[in-house]
Design a protein around this motif. Structure first.
Motif, mmCIF file in Angstrom:
data_model
loop_
_atom_site.group_PDB
_atom_site.id
_atom_site.type_symbol
_atom_site.label_atom_id
_atom_site.label_comp_id
_atom_site.label_asym_id
_atom_site.label_seq_id
_atom_site.Cartn_x
_atom_site.Cartn_y
_atom_site.Cartn_z
ATOM 1 N N ILE B 151 0.836 -1.201 0.000
ATOM 2 C CA ILE B 151 0.000 0.000 0.000
ATOM 3 C C ILE B 151 0.874 1.256 0.000
ATOM 4 O O ILE B 151 0.546 2.258 -0.652
ATOM 5 C CB ILE B 151 -0.967 -0.015 1.211
ATOM 6 N N ALA B 152 2.000 1.211 0.703
ATOM 7 C CA ALA B 152 2.929 2.350 0.679
ATOM 8 C C ALA B 152 3.422 2.601 -0.747
ATOM 9 O O ALA B 152 3.445 3.736 -1.229
ATOM 10 C CB ALA B 152 4.107 2.080 1.621
ATOM 11 N N VAL B 153 3.777 1.531 -1.444
ATOM 12 C CA VAL B 153 4.217 1.649 -2.836
ATOM 13 C C VAL B 153 3.082 2.187 -3.704
ATOM 14 O O VAL B 153 3.286 3.074 -4.544
ATOM 15 C CB VAL B 153 4.697 0.272 -3.364
ATOM 16 N N PHE B 154 1.878 1.670 -3.475
ATOM 17 C CA PHE B 154 0.725 2.122 -4.251
ATOM 18 C C PHE B 154 0.489 3.615 -4.047
ATOM 19 O O PHE B 154 0.298 4.368 -5.010
ATOM 20 C CB PHE B 154 -0.527 1.328 -3.857
ATOM 21 N N ARG B 155 0.519 4.066 -2.809
ATOM 22 C CA ARG B 155 0.206 5.469 -2.528
ATOM 23 C C ARG B 155 1.272 6.407 -3.066
ATOM 24 O O ARG B 155 0.980 7.421 -3.694
ATOM 25 C CB ARG B 155 0.007 5.672 -1.033
ATOM 26 N N VAL B 156 2.539 6.074 -2.801
ATOM 27 C CA VAL B 156 3.628 6.923 -3.290
ATOM 28 C C VAL B 156 3.644 6.927 -4.820
ATOM 29 O O VAL B 156 3.773 7.981 -5.461
ATOM 30 C CB VAL B 156 4.983 6.449 -2.717
ATOM 31 N N GLY B 157 3.483 5.733 -5.420
ATOM 32 C CA GLY B 157 3.498 5.629 -6.883
ATOM 33 C C GLY B 157 2.307 6.326 -7.516
ATOM 34 O O GLY B 157 2.449 7.051 -8.503
ATOM 35 N N PHE B 158 1.120 6.118 -6.924
ATOM 36 C CA PHE B 158 -0.090 6.735 -7.481
ATOM 37 C C PHE B 158 0.033 8.255 -7.467
ATOM 38 O O PHE B 158 -0.268 8.927 -8.467
ATOM 39 C CB PHE B 158 -1.321 6.292 -6.690
ATOM 40 N N GLU B 159 0.488 8.799 -6.346
ATOM 41 C CA GLU B 159 0.608 10.253 -6.232
ATOM 42 C C GLU B 159 1.603 10.799 -7.260
ATOM 43 O O GLU B 159 1.408 11.861 -7.851
ATOM 44 C CB GLU B 159 1.018 10.629 -4.807
ATOM 45 N N ARG B 160 2.657 10.044 -7.462
ATOM 46 C CA ARG B 160 3.670 10.424 -8.446
ATOM 47 C C ARG B 160 3.081 10.396 -9.866
ATOM 48 O O ARG B 160 3.299 11.312 -10.660
ATOM 49 C CB ARG B 160 4.814 9.416 -8.347
ATOM 50 N N TRP B 161 2.325 9.353 -10.142
ATOM 51 C CA TRP B 161 1.711 9.197 -11.464
ATOM 52 C C TRP B 161 0.714 10.316 -11.741
ATOM 53 O O TRP B 161 0.727 10.930 -12.809
ATOM 54 C CB TRP B 161 1.001 7.840 -11.530
ATOM 55 N N VAL B 162 -0.114 10.608 -10.745
ATOM 56 C CA VAL B 162 -1.234 11.503 -10.964
ATOM 57 C C VAL B 162 -0.791 12.969 -11.001
ATOM 58 O O VAL B 162 -1.477 13.817 -11.566
ATOM 59 C CB VAL B 162 -2.319 11.238 -9.884
ATOM 60 N N SER B 163 0.372 13.255 -10.412
ATOM 61 C CA SER B 163 0.804 14.653 -10.368
ATOM 62 C C SER B 163 2.078 14.896 -11.182
ATOM 63 O O SER B 163 2.559 16.011 -11.254
ATOM 64 C CB SER B 163 1.020 15.086 -8.914
ATOM 65 N N GLY B 164 2.603 13.839 -11.803
ATOM 66 C CA GLY B 164 3.846 14.002 -12.552
ATOM 67 C C GLY B 164 3.613 13.989 -14.062
ATOM 68 O O GLY B 164 2.479 14.095 -14.515
ATOM 69 N N PRO B 165 4.697 13.878 -14.825
ATOM 70 C CA PRO B 165 4.568 13.823 -16.280
ATOM 71 C C PRO B 165 3.888 12.517 -16.709
ATOM 72 O O PRO B 165 3.846 11.559 -15.949
ATOM 73 C CB PRO B 165 6.018 13.865 -16.767
ATOM 74 N N THR B 166 3.359 12.511 -17.913
ATOM 75 C CA THR B 166 2.621 11.346 -18.400
ATOM 76 C C THR B 166 3.481 10.087 -18.370
ATOM 77 O O THR B 166 4.622 10.096 -18.817
ATOM 78 C CB THR B 166 2.141 11.581 -19.842
ATOM 79 N N ALA B 167 2.936 9.032 -17.809
ATOM 80 C CA ALA B 167 3.611 7.731 -17.769
ATOM 81 C C ALA B 167 2.531 6.700 -17.502
ATOM 82 O O ALA B 167 1.409 7.048 -17.146
ATOM 83 C CB ALA B 167 4.660 7.700 -16.661
ATOM 84 N N GLU B 168 2.865 5.418 -17.709
ATOM 85 C CA GLU B 168 1.907 4.363 -17.393
ATOM 86 C C GLU B 168 1.929 4.097 -15.890
ATOM 87 O O GLU B 168 3.008 3.936 -15.303
ATOM 88 C CB GLU B 168 2.269 3.077 -18.146
ATOM 89 N N LEU B 169 0.746 3.993 -15.280
ATOM 90 C CA LEU B 169 0.682 3.725 -13.847
ATOM 91 C C LEU B 169 1.409 2.430 -13.495
ATOM 92 O O LEU B 169 2.127 2.352 -12.488
ATOM 93 C CB LEU B 169 -0.782 3.672 -13.381
ATOM 94 N N ALA B 170 1.230 1.403 -14.333
ATOM 95 C CA ALA B 170 1.882 0.114 -14.049
ATOM 96 C C ALA B 170 3.400 0.283 -13.952
ATOM 97 O O ALA B 170 4.047 -0.304 -13.080
ATOM 98 C CB ALA B 170 1.526 -0.905 -15.131
ATOM 99 N N ASP B 171 3.967 1.109 -14.853
ATOM 100 C CA ASP B 171 5.420 1.324 -14.832
ATOM 101 C C ASP B 171 5.856 2.104 -13.593
ATOM 102 O O ASP B 171 6.892 1.806 -12.990
ATOM 103 C CB ASP B 171 5.854 2.098 -16.090
ATOM 104 N N VAL B 172 5.067 3.120 -13.226
ATOM 105 C CA VAL B 172 5.420 3.928 -12.050
ATOM 106 C C VAL B 172 5.379 3.080 -10.781
ATOM 107 O O VAL B 172 6.263 3.171 -9.915
ATOM 108 C CB VAL B 172 4.489 5.155 -11.932
ATOM 109 N N LEU B 173 4.352 2.212 -10.681
ATOM 110 C CA LEU B 173 4.242 1.343 -9.503
ATOM 111 C C LEU B 173 5.392 0.331 -9.465
ATOM 112 O O LEU B 173 5.964 0.063 -8.402
ATOM 113 C CB LEU B 173 2.894 0.615 -9.493
ATOM 114 N N ALA B 174 5.725 -0.236 -10.627
ATOM 115 C CA ALA B 174 6.827 -1.205 -10.672
ATOM 116 C C ALA B 174 8.145 -0.533 -10.277
ATOM 117 O O ALA B 174 8.962 -1.114 -9.550
ATOM 118 C CB ALA B 174 6.925 -1.824 -12.065
ATOM 119 N N ALA B 175 8.336 0.714 -10.732
ATOM 120 C CA ALA B 175 9.561 1.434 -10.388
ATOM 121 C C ALA B 175 9.620 1.729 -8.886
ATOM 122 O O ALA B 175 10.681 1.633 -8.253
ATOM 123 C CB ALA B 175 9.648 2.734 -11.195
#
Lengths: 186, 186
Positions: B151-175
């Motif tokens: 869940i920590a990964v999900f929250r940090v990754g989701f926030e990064r995805w939703v407020s950062g430059p365009t990228a695939e959510l799956a890739d941001v979460l995996a990173a």
């Protein structure tokens, strides 16, 4: 914490917890808490903004201690070792009074509003730790991840400590952090 | 999500988000949301218990998809690989509509009550993942730690995805998960 310690805030905290355990959180009024602590309701509101807050008054101190530990960790420490130092500081602050922690936890667990406030406190704690890690030069998203992982370890470890057999909180937290490392390596 | 999709719940969700973005969450009434969706307030309350819930109606589906991914992961998978499968399932469900996710996030971030409810949803998501991991034979505290770390990964990754430059959510979460592994090894 004894009932007769001189500070009113501490007496109010102890009185509130006693009453919550005896009667339940909803059934306890601010007037009753103040009466048992030997002060007026007006004094209660000098220290706490509402009835819920009397259970969370220690959280600023906890946050300050954990942030200070992050800031004073050796410069060469890896981020998760810095988080480990913050967990040790937390254990030093709250690990010495298990009876109080147990009672407080049983009251909070039984009430959805209190669980929400506890989650919000943990959330601001994670944000403060992430800021302190950024202040040490840890880049995003690692600062946020290390802070959130530290809070995950704190919550899982704390719940284990408070509801399990007698153990030192510092040891339980260290074991949980070691477990997280094993999981991440697996 | 278009306004004219046939299901009333979907239309209500879209209408609510449009109005929240235009006027703010507090300034929007259930009657206005229902009107824009072309239904009655009574219909609104057939689908959602209150005004906040219209923003969180998807969370049961998200939880079901993530739990199903945990349950169907290969038996030999390590706990954090199982969590990775759950994150992939989450990305498949919500990664395709970034505009909706962005708007929803901006509304929730601006309101303390909504942030609290979001935290409670994340908390029950973590509890459900921990249960599913226990069902696979992962012992405590590792089941809880792996779920909370996910869940920590999900929250940090989701926030990064939703407020950062365009990228695939799956890739941001995996990173983000890879970053957590590096942190834990460091």
């Amino acid at each position: 914490m004894g009932r007769w310690e001189p500070d009113a805030a501490g007496r109010l905290r102890t009185a509130a917890l006693e009453l919550h355990v005896e009667r339940g959180f909803e059934q306890t009024t601010v007037a009753e808490i103040a009466e048992r602590a030997g002060v007026t309701a007006r004094t209660f509101f000098r220290y706490f903004s509402d009835k819920r807050e009397v259970l969370f008054g220690g959280s600023e101190h906890l946050q300050a201690a954990m942030v200070a530990a992050v800031e004073s960790a050796p410069a060469a420490s890896a981020p998760l070792d810095v988080v480990a130092a913050a967990l040790t500081a937390a254990a030093e602050m709250i690990g010495g009074n298990r009876a109080y922690a147990e009672q407080r936890w049983s009251v909070i667990s039984a009430n959805a509003d209190l669980r929400e406030r506890e989650l919000m406190k943990m959330e601001s704690l994670a944000a403060a730790l992430a800021d302190a890690l950024r202040g040490r030069g840890v880049p995003d998203p690692r600062a946020g991840l290390a802070a959130e992982a530290g809070i995950a370890v704190f919550r899982v470890g704390f719940e284990r400590w408070v509801s399990g057999p007698t153990a030192e909180l510092a040891d339980v937290l260290a074991a949980a952090l070691a477990d997280l490392r094993v999981l991440a390596a697996g």
